[in-house]
Design a protein around this motif. Structure first.
Motif, PDB file in Angstrom:
ATOM      1  N   GLY A 213      -5.418   3.430  29.464  1.00  0.00           N
ATOM      2  CA  GLY A 213      -5.304   2.320  30.534  1.00  0.00           C
ATOM      3  C   GLY A 213      -4.146   1.535  29.977  1.00  0.00           C
ATOM      4  O   GLY A 213      -3.708   1.409  28.777  1.00  0.00           O
ATOM      5  N   GLU A 214      -3.244   0.816  30.741  1.00  0.00           N
ATOM      6  CA  GLU A 214      -2.259   0.183  30.321  1.00  0.00           C
ATOM      7  C   GLU A 214      -2.761  -1.257  29.704  1.00  0.00           C
ATOM      8  O   GLU A 214      -3.749  -1.599  29.943  1.00  0.00           O
ATOM      9  CB  GLU A 214      -1.436  -0.505  31.723  1.00  0.00           C
ATOM     10  CG  GLU A 214      -0.785   0.654  32.447  1.00  0.00           C
ATOM     11  CD  GLU A 214       0.088   0.078  33.604  1.00  0.00           C
ATOM     12  OE1 GLU A 214       0.035  -1.393  33.616  1.00  0.00           O
ATOM     13  OE2 GLU A 214       0.404   0.787  34.301  1.00  0.00           O
ATOM     14  N   GLY A 215      -1.909  -1.591  28.702  1.00  0.00           N
ATOM     15  CA  GLY A 215      -2.462  -2.616  27.895  1.00  0.00           C
ATOM     16  C   GLY A 215      -3.162  -2.546  26.764  1.00  0.00           C
ATOM     17  O   GLY A 215      -3.412  -3.210  25.782  1.00  0.00           O
TER      18      GLY A 215
ATOM     19  N   ASP B 134      -6.759  -3.189  21.982  1.00  0.00           N
ATOM     20  CA  ASP B 134      -5.886  -3.803  22.729  1.00  0.00           C
ATOM     21  C   ASP B 134      -4.504  -4.375  21.907  1.00  0.00           C
ATOM     22  O   ASP B 134      -4.828  -5.381  21.231  1.00  0.00           O
ATOM     23  CB  ASP B 134      -6.344  -4.978  23.396  1.00  0.00           C
ATOM     24  CG  ASP B 134      -7.302  -4.439  24.621  1.00  0.00           C
ATOM     25  OD1 ASP B 134      -8.162  -5.268  25.051  1.00  0.00           O
ATOM     26  OD2 ASP B 134      -7.485  -3.410  25.037  1.00  0.00           O
TER      27      ASP B 134
ATOM     28  N   ARG C 108     -16.083   1.403  31.374  1.00  0.00           N
ATOM     29  CA  ARG C 108     -15.102   2.500  31.514  1.00  0.00           C
ATOM     30  C   ARG C 108     -15.049   3.118  30.087  1.00  0.00           C
ATOM     31  O   ARG C 108     -15.485   2.721  29.079  1.00  0.00           O
ATOM     32  CB  ARG C 108     -13.726   1.915  31.898  1.00  0.00           C
ATOM     33  CG  ARG C 108     -13.264   0.980  30.855  1.00  0.00           C
ATOM     34  CD  ARG C 108     -11.853   0.505  31.223  1.00  0.00           C
ATOM     35  NE  ARG C 108     -11.475  -0.619  30.413  1.00  0.00           N
ATOM     36  CZ  ARG C 108     -10.967  -0.676  29.195  1.00  0.00           C
ATOM     37  NH1 ARG C 108     -10.890   0.536  28.535  1.00  0.00           N
ATOM     38  NH2 ARG C 108     -10.697  -1.937  28.405  1.00  0.00           N
TER      39      ARG C 108
ATOM     40  N   ARG D 197      -9.455   1.918  38.293  1.00  0.00           N
ATOM     41  CA  ARG D 197      -8.160   1.374  38.582  1.00  0.00           C
ATOM     42  C   ARG D 197      -7.941  -0.040  38.426  1.00  0.00           C
ATOM     43  O   ARG D 197      -6.942  -0.500  37.851  1.00  0.00           O
ATOM     44  CB  ARG D 197      -7.962   1.599  40.299  1.00  0.00           C
ATOM     45  CG  ARG D 197      -7.620   2.925  40.687  1.00  0.00           C
ATOM     46  CD  ARG D 197      -7.695   3.007  42.214  1.00  0.00           C
ATOM     47  NE  ARG D 197      -7.542   4.288  42.640  1.00  0.00           N
ATOM     48  CZ  ARG D 197      -7.767   4.667  43.769  1.00  0.00           C
ATOM     49  NH1 ARG D 197      -8.051   3.957  44.857  1.00  0.00           N
ATOM     50  NH2 ARG D 197      -7.323   6.008  44.417  1.00  0.00           N
ATOM     51  N   LEU D 198      -9.173  -0.646  38.250  1.00  0.00           N
ATOM     52  CA  LEU D 198      -9.107  -2.257  37.886  1.00  0.00           C
ATOM     53  C   LEU D 198      -8.725  -2.275  36.439  1.00  0.00           C
ATOM     54  O   LEU D 198      -8.472  -3.366  35.909  1.00  0.00           O
ATOM     55  CB  LEU D 198     -10.476  -2.772  38.200  1.00  0.00           C
ATOM     56  CG  LEU D 198     -10.674  -3.271  39.754  1.00  0.00           C
ATOM     57  CD1 LEU D 198     -12.192  -3.702  39.855  1.00  0.00           C
ATOM     58  CD2 LEU D 198      -9.502  -4.095  40.250  1.00  0.00           C
ATOM     59  N   ALA D 199      -9.163  -1.501  35.684  1.00  0.00           N
ATOM     60  CA  ALA D 199      -8.981  -1.484  34.059  1.00  0.00           C
ATOM     61  C   ALA D 199      -7.606  -0.686  33.907  1.00  0.00           C
ATOM     62  O   ALA D 199      -7.297  -0.631  32.930  1.00  0.00           O
ATOM     63  CB  ALA D 199     -10.066  -0.391  33.491  1.00  0.00           C
ATOM     64  N   ASN D 200      -6.658  -0.310  35.009  1.00  0.00           N
ATOM     65  CA  ASN D 200      -5.372   0.090  34.817  1.00  0.00           C
ATOM     66  C   ASN D 200      -5.366   1.426  33.951  1.00  0.00           C
ATOM     67  O   ASN D 200      -4.616   1.728  33.362  1.00  0.00           O
ATOM     68  CB  ASN D 200      -4.398  -0.738  33.886  1.00  0.00           C
ATOM     69  CG  ASN D 200      -4.181  -2.009  34.785  1.00  0.00           C
ATOM     70  OD1 ASN D 200      -3.878  -2.160  35.887  1.00  0.00           O
ATOM     71  ND2 ASN D 200      -4.338  -3.284  34.075  1.00  0.00           N
ATOM     72  N   SER D 201      -6.672   2.269  34.249  1.00  0.00           N
ATOM     73  CA  SER D 201      -6.576   3.390  33.756  1.00  0.00           C
ATOM     74  C   SER D 201      -5.312   4.422  34.266  1.00  0.00           C
ATOM     75  O   SER D 201      -5.079   4.200  35.242  1.00  0.00           O
ATOM     76  CB  SER D 201      -8.035   4.073  33.826  1.00  0.00           C
ATOM     77  OG  SER D 201      -8.789   3.477  33.390  1.00  0.00           O
ATOM     78  N   HIS D 202      -5.136   5.427  33.561  1.00  0.00           N
ATOM     79  CA  HIS D 202      -4.006   6.514  33.830  1.00  0.00           C
ATOM     80  C   HIS D 202      -4.751   7.274  35.176  1.00  0.00           C
ATOM     81  O   HIS D 202      -6.168   7.280  35.457  1.00  0.00           O
ATOM     82  CB  HIS D 202      -3.912   7.679  32.880  1.00  0.00           C
ATOM     83  CG  HIS D 202      -2.780   8.419  33.144  1.00  0.00           C
ATOM     84  ND1 HIS D 202      -2.721   9.564  34.212  1.00  0.00           N
ATOM     85  CD2 HIS D 202      -1.489   8.407  32.613  1.00  0.00           C
ATOM     86  CE1 HIS D 202      -1.749  10.090  34.094  1.00  0.00           C
ATOM     87  NE2 HIS D 202      -0.853   9.472  33.156  1.00  0.00           N
TER      88      HIS D 202
END
Length: 404
Positions: free
Chosen positions: A31-33, A49, A222, A293-298
């Motif tokens: 995920g992003e971040g 992180d 997640r 998606r909320l966790a900015n996963s790929h």
């Protein structure tokens, strides 16, 4: 005993190998971040992180007398609590403290040793033993470059070694004898290391779930490791127990033996397959995708979630049909979608590979070493290109070793 004087020789952030497309893609699934920290050889270590101020470095131990190098270690470091990232840095430090406390109950040759926390110039860091070998991911990449696969017996051998380490962790108790209920949560090809002599170690218990007294509860629902090795319950609900680690190990063993990943099957995710789920099951999938998606996963995680919800016994049979009975039976239990249908514990699992391996008489550490050295000789210059070290002393004696 670790020496007190260390110096940094490398840092996290090395890009994954471009040789293995699927693994390169999977490395982005945190995920992003977030960053998948690697040491200077490109092997995976802890995933944290990056913007929370936690960094991974490679260091060399030095003696206090004469300042002589004494081998490499890993440093997980967190800086001062300053600016807007202060809260994140504090959480990262708490994670480090928990990792050290949990490590006091993990004393097994198959688990990388974590040492106490230190402070230097305002920076807190935890010292972890450097893996003696290379990640399974790197070894699979090497085998693929040579057009080879590891033997089914080698897959069983690695599985038996990891199962023994997980048995120790899953059954660990605190100082009062209470179960810690440790769940690794990130068993994958990047957290299992194999050395040239057939030694196997598991890393990254810093991400583990446990009942450690005083532990800060996690609300994360997640995958904390590579999504392609996460159990269906982790992907679909976020709720896990020790059997989730066993599923992840099964995925790794399958990939070692066949080069295929159970959850990496985008071509099988037809609308017909998705439509075969009940309304309730589809709702659960959509909720899991929304969390991802909320966790900015790929975006690839969405296909992994669908696959976890739809793969069937027929799919398992097709993936394992050409494997010998021992490995096929073991994977058949490990890779069941429902936890209740898997092995009940790592202890129960460990007994099966040992049986099929004849307690080392059919295939043991010497056989694993021979298989690895054969791959090394075949690889030649690919070792250098992939940043994989030869065993010490091999260059001096390689002319004496057959290349047949």
């Amino acid at each position: 005993m670790l020496c007190a004087v260390l110096f940094v020789t490398g840092c996290a952030g090395v890009e994954p190998s471009t040789r293995r497309r699927t693994f390169q893609q999977r490395s982005a699934l945190l995920g992003e971040g977030e960053t998948e920290a690697r040491h200077s050889r490109g092997q995976r270590s802890d995933a944290f992180d990056a913007h929370h101020g936690l960094s991974l470095f490679v260091a060399r131990r030095r003696t206090l007398e004469g300042n002589h190098p004494r081998g490499k270690v890993l440093l997980n470091a967190v800086g001062l609590q300053t600016g807007q990232e202060g809260a994140g840095v504090k959480r990262a430090r708490v994670r480090l403290e928990e990792q050290v406390r949990l490590a006091t109950f993990l004393n097994h040759p198959g688990i990388l040793r974590v040492h106490r926390m230190h402070k230097a110039e305002g920076c807190w860091y935890v010292i972890t033993d450097h893996p003696s070998g290379h990640s399974v991911s790197d070894m699979l990449t090497l085998a693929a470059e040579c057009g080879r696969r590891f033997s089914p017996l080698f897959a069983l051998y690695v599985g038996a070694k990891v199962a023994a380490a997980l048995e120790h962790a899953h059954e660990a108790r605190d100082g009062e004898g209470k179960p810690l209920n440790i769940v690794h949560r990130a068993v994958d090809v990047g957290t299992i290391f194999v050395d040239w002599k057939g030694g196997v170690q598991v890393a990254d218990f810093g991400l583990a779930l446990s009942d450690l007294p005083g532990r800060v509860s996690s609300t994360v629902r997640r995958p904390l490791g590579d999504a392609f090795y996460s159990s269906p319950e982790m992907l679909l609900t976020g709720r896990v127990d020790a059997r989730s680690d066993l599923f992840a190990l099964g995925v790794v063993m399958l990939e070692i033996a066949t080069g295929r990943n159970l959850l990496d099957a985008p071509d099988d995710l037809t609308e017909e397959v998705k439509g075969s789920l009940s309304v309730r099951q589809r709702v659960r999938v959509r909720r899991a995708i929304r969390r991802a998606r909320l966790a900015n996963s790929h975006p690839m995680v969405e296909d992994v979630i669908w696959r976890a919800a739809t793969y069937s016994q027929a799919d398992l049979d097709a993936l394992t049909e050409n494997l010998p009975q021992g490995l096929r039976v073991t994977l058949g239990r490990l890779l069941q979608a429902k936890p209740a249908d898997r092995y009940r514990s790592a202890r129960e699992l460990a007994a099966d590979p040992r049986h099929w391996l004849g307690d080392g008489e059919v295939f043991g550490q010497e056989d694993a070493e021979a298989e690895l050295l054969k791959l090394m000789k075949l690889a030649g210059e690919e070792l250098t290109e992939l940043g994989i070290r030869r065993p010490q002393g091999f260059e001096a004696s390689q002319d004496e070793i057959s290349t047949n």
